[in-house]
Every structure is written in structure tokens, then in C-alpha cells.
Write a protein that holds these residues in place. Structure first.
Motif, PDB file in Angstrom:
ATOM      1  N   LYS A   1      -4.002  -7.844  -5.475  1.00 57.33           N
ATOM      2  CA  LYS A   1      -5.294  -7.447  -5.090  1.00 57.33           C
ATOM      3  C   LYS A   1      -6.077  -8.611  -4.108  1.00 57.33           C
ATOM      4  O   LYS A   1      -6.629  -8.241  -3.197  1.00 57.33           O
TER       5      LYS A   1
ATOM      6  N   GLU B   1      -2.261  -0.851 -12.890  1.00 58.94           N
ATOM      7  CA  GLU B   1      -3.479  -0.664 -13.557  1.00 58.94           C
ATOM      8  C   GLU B   1      -3.475   0.409 -14.642  1.00 58.94           C
ATOM      9  O   GLU B   1      -3.998   0.412 -15.519  1.00 58.94           O
ATOM     10  N   GLY B   2      -2.755   1.458 -14.241  1.00 56.19           N
ATOM     11  CA  GLY B   2      -2.430   2.634 -14.924  1.00 56.19           C
ATOM     12  C   GLY B   2      -1.419   2.389 -16.442  1.00 56.19           C
ATOM     13  O   GLY B   2      -1.816   3.245 -17.173  1.00 56.19           O
TER      14      GLY B   2
ATOM     15  N   SER C   1       0.620  -1.134  -0.148  1.00 55.15           N
ATOM     16  CA  SER C   1       0.027   0.313   0.039  1.00 55.15           C
ATOM     17  C   SER C   1       0.698   1.318   0.077  1.00 55.15           C
ATOM     18  O   SER C   1       0.442   2.412  -0.230  1.00 55.15           O
TER      19      SER C   1
ATOM     20  N   THR D   1      -0.946  -8.459 -10.382  1.00 59.33           N
ATOM     21  CA  THR D   1      -2.114  -7.847 -10.197  1.00 59.33           C
ATOM     22  C   THR D   1      -2.881  -8.299  -9.293  1.00 59.33           C
ATOM     23  O   THR D   1      -3.680  -8.132  -8.241  1.00 59.33           O
TER      24      THR D   1
ATOM     25  N   GLN E   1      -0.506  -1.140  -7.003  1.00 57.03           N
ATOM     26  CA  GLN E   1      -1.632  -1.453  -7.583  1.00 57.03           C
ATOM     27  C   GLN E   1      -2.042  -0.356  -8.628  1.00 57.03           C
ATOM     28  O   GLN E   1      -2.523  -0.779  -9.911  1.00 57.03           O
ATOM     29  N   ALA E   2      -2.155   0.904  -8.203  1.00 58.82           N
ATOM     30  CA  ALA E   2      -2.354   1.919  -9.054  1.00 58.82           C
ATOM     31  C   ALA E   2      -1.597   1.935 -10.223  1.00 58.82           C
ATOM     32  O   ALA E   2      -2.125   2.126 -11.595  1.00 58.82           O
ATOM     33  N   TRP E   3      -0.146   1.802 -10.083  1.00 56.05           N
ATOM     34  CA  TRP E   3       0.752   1.909 -11.220  1.00 56.05           C
ATOM     35  C   TRP E   3       0.346   0.759 -12.562  1.00 56.05           C
ATOM     36  O   TRP E   3       0.438   0.836 -13.319  1.00 56.05           O
TER      37      TRP E   3
ATOM     38  N   MET F   1       2.787   6.570  -6.583  1.00 55.55           N
ATOM     39  CA  MET F   1       1.778   5.654  -6.957  1.00 55.55           C
ATOM     40  C   MET F   1       2.096   4.411  -6.379  1.00 55.55           C
ATOM     41  O   MET F   1       3.199   3.947  -6.213  1.00 55.55           O
ATOM     42  N   THR F   2       0.989   3.874  -5.726  1.00 54.52           N
ATOM     43  CA  THR F   2       0.948   2.566  -5.237  1.00 54.52           C
ATOM     44  C   THR F   2       1.222   1.434  -6.214  1.00 54.52           C
ATOM     45  O   THR F   2       1.019   1.796  -7.473  1.00 54.52           O
TER      46      THR F   2
END
Length: 138
Positions: A126, A112-113, A98, A122, A108-110, A105-106
Motif C-alpha cells: 500500500k 485483503e481477500g 498493479s 500489505t 493487494q486485492a488477493w 487478482m492484483t
């Protein structure tokens, strides 16, 4: 005479200060170079063996390792090293997953981005974060 114990204590204290290791400093720390190489090669078994032989836990050293300027998970994404990436993700604490990385960026955010939303790595991240939300944090 009292100066000697204080000086000795200070010397011992400073010897335990850790400095983040990078793959570029491979000559200084072959463990970091090996870990980066095994992740890039998607060699989960050798990665696991190297960590065990070195008697270190991945969650204790993860934040201090950088492979070519990237975290281990980002290195795994870049190398399409799903097995090694899943192994790394499952060994990290929810807190570590987290924490925003250098770009804010975390992981997970990185992911998905950057088009890695459907990656098994991923999914493992999750799952790990979802388990914590359910009260099963390790």
C-alpha cells in the motif's frame, strides 16, 4: 553466403528468449530455487545477497518466478515471511504490483481477500502504491 549472417542473427535472437522459471525446475535454475527458499525461510539478508551475487534485479525477474505455482509475494504471505515479503514488495515497480496475477487478482486485492490485510507485507504494498499516487513512482 548471405544466409550465414541471417542464420547467426536468428540463433542469437532465439537464445535471448526467456521462459518463466519455476521452483520445480530447480535443477535447471538454482537461482530460482534459492530465491524461493530464502523467501519461504524469511531470510531477507540471504535473498538480497543472492540477488546481488547473481547481478539481477528483482523487478526484472519477478514475473518469471513461480514458487510452487505462486508468486513470490504470495509465497511470502503463505510462509508468514514478513521481512522477505516487505523486501520483495519494496523492490517491485508500481506497475508490477498493479498487474493481475494468474487468477485475475492484483496482489493487494488477493491479500485483503485472504485475510492478510493487516500484514506488514500489505502495508509495504500500500505504501508503494500510495507513493505512486503521490507522484513518486520509481
Amino acid at each position: 553466403m548471405r544466409l550465414m549472417p541471417v542464420a547467426l542473427a536468428a540463433l542469437i535472437g532465439f537464445s535471448y528468449v526467456s521462459v518463466p522459471a519455476t521452483a520445480e525446475a530447480a535443477e535447471a535454475d538454482p537461482l530460482v530455487a534459492s530465491i524461493c527458499d530464502y523467501v519461504k525461510a524469511n531470510d531477507k539478508n540471504r535473498l538480497r545477497k543472492k540477488l546481488k551475487e547473481s547481478r539481477v534485479k528483482l523487478r526484472q525477474i519477478y514475473s518469471g518466478i513461480s514458487c510452487d505455482g505462486q508468486s513470490l509475494l504470495r509465497t511470502a504471505y503463505g510462509a508468514n515471511a514478513n521481512d522477505a515479503g516487505e523486501f520483495v514488495a519494496k523492490r517491485l515497480s508500481v506497475t508490477e504490483l498493479s498487474v493481475p496475477e494468474a487468477d485475475g487478482m492484483t496482489i493487494q486485492a488477493w491479500a485483503e481477500g485472504n485475510g492478510h490485510g493487516a500484514s506488514p507485507i500489505t502495508a509495504a504494498i500500500k505504501e508503494r502504491l500510495g507513493a505512486a499516487a503521490g507522484g513518486e513512482e520509481e
